[in-house]
Design a protein around this motif. Structure first.
Motif, PDB file in Angstrom:
ATOM      1  N   ASP A  74       0.839  -1.225  -0.140  1.00 54.63           N
ATOM      2  CA  ASP A  74       0.063  -0.083  -0.159  1.00 54.63           C
ATOM      3  C   ASP A  74       1.059   1.359  -0.018  1.00 54.63           C
ATOM      4  N   ASP A  75       1.224   1.809  -1.240  1.00 52.68           N
ATOM      5  CA  ASP A  75       1.933   2.842  -1.203  1.00 52.68           C
ATOM      6  C   ASP A  75       1.325   4.035  -0.615  1.00 52.68           C
ATOM      7  N   ASP A  76       0.196   4.268  -0.596  1.00 50.74           N
ATOM      8  CA  ASP A  76      -0.406   5.553   0.024  1.00 50.74           C
ATOM      9  C   ASP A  76      -0.301   5.432   1.810  1.00 50.74           C
ATOM     10  N   GLU A  77      -0.217   4.347   2.057  1.00 50.17           N
ATOM     11  CA  GLU A  77       0.001   4.035   3.547  1.00 50.17           C
ATOM     12  C   GLU A  77       1.413   4.568   3.939  1.00 50.17           C
ATOM     13  N   PHE A  78       2.298   3.653   2.961  1.00 46.55           N
ATOM     14  CA  PHE A  78       3.827   3.982   3.299  1.00 46.55           C
ATOM     15  C   PHE A  78       3.970   5.259   3.312  1.00 46.55           C
ATOM     16  N   ASP A  79       3.461   6.052   2.210  1.00 47.80           N
ATOM     17  CA  ASP A  79       3.864   7.501   2.171  1.00 47.80           C
ATOM     18  C   ASP A  79       3.202   8.366   3.411  1.00 47.80           C
ATOM     19  N   ARG A  80       2.149   7.910   4.123  1.00 48.17           N
ATOM     20  CA  ARG A  80       1.599   8.631   4.941  1.00 48.17           C
ATOM     21  C   ARG A  80       2.771   8.347   6.300  1.00 48.17           C
ATOM     22  N   ILE A  81       3.314   7.213   6.396  1.00 43.56           N
ATOM     23  CA  ILE A  81       4.446   7.019   7.429  1.00 43.56           C
ATOM     24  C   ILE A  81       5.451   7.999   7.109  1.00 43.56           C
ATOM     25  N   ILE A  82       5.834   7.944   5.965  1.00 44.52           N
ATOM     26  CA  ILE A  82       7.121   8.784   5.806  1.00 44.52           C
ATOM     27  C   ILE A  82       6.784  10.420   5.723  1.00 44.52           C
ATOM     28  N   GLU A  83       5.584  10.895   5.420  1.00 43.74           N
ATOM     29  CA  GLU A  83       5.109  12.063   5.659  1.00 43.74           C
ATOM     30  C   GLU A  83       5.135  12.565   7.202  1.00 43.74           C
ATOM     31  N   ALA A  84       4.699  11.350   7.900  1.00 42.50           N
ATOM     32  CA  ALA A  84       4.701  11.661   9.235  1.00 42.50           C
ATOM     33  C   ALA A  84       6.142  11.915   9.772  1.00 42.50           C
ATOM     34  N   ILE A  85       6.929  11.263   9.432  1.00 38.97           N
ATOM     35  CA  ILE A  85       8.459  11.383   9.971  1.00 38.97           C
ATOM     36  C   ILE A  85       9.095  12.702   9.678  1.00 38.97           C
ATOM     37  N   TRP A  86       8.589  13.134   8.177  1.00 40.09           N
ATOM     38  CA  TRP A  86       9.219  14.350   7.654  1.00 40.09           C
ATOM     39  C   TRP A  86       8.723  15.520   8.438  1.00 40.09           C
ATOM     40  N   GLU A  87       7.494  15.481   8.672  1.00 40.19           N
ATOM     41  CA  GLU A  87       6.850  16.722   9.525  1.00 40.19           C
ATOM     42  C   GLU A  87       7.349  16.891  10.798  1.00 40.19           C
TER      43      GLU A  87
END
Length: 110
Positions: A74-87
């Motif tokens: 699930d690329d969208d879910e993985f991206d959501r995790i990556i976005e959370a750490i970048w924030e």
């Protein structure tokens, strides 16, 4: 699909000897007995390797395998995790790559 809650996202830039980014995030998954920790590493901030393990004590093998499957597929879910750490990234904005999300062409997130 189970709902994943992201807790305690962190990201730091590593200097010598292994330059890159190191992220950590706690994941709680509805219906799972134990929380998880996902450790992420990227040399440039957009191709991410990761390691998934139980946060405190071992849980059910089929539950961690289900989370692994979500992360892999699930690329969208993985991206959501990556976005959370970048924030939560404390470093200068210029260190943040323009495109830090995963790409459907790049499935090597193991």
């Amino acid at each position: 699909m189970a709902t994943i809650h992201i807790r305690q996202p962190k990201l730091e830039r590593l200097e010598e000897p292994e330059k890159g980014f190191l992220g950590r995030v706690e994941l709680e998954v509805e219906g799972h007995t134990q929380p998880y920790e996902l450790t992420l590493f990227s040399k440039r901030g957009h191709d991410w390797d990761y390691s998934l393990h139980f946060l405190h004590e071992s849980g059910k093998e089929e539950e961690i395998e289900a989370v692994e499957q979500i992360i892999e597929e699930d690329d969208d879910e993985f991206d959501r995790i990556i976005e959370a750490i970048w924030e939560m990234y404390p470093g200068p904005e210029e260190h943040k790559p323009k495109d830090y999300r995963s790409s459907s062409d790049e499935s090597d997130n193991s």
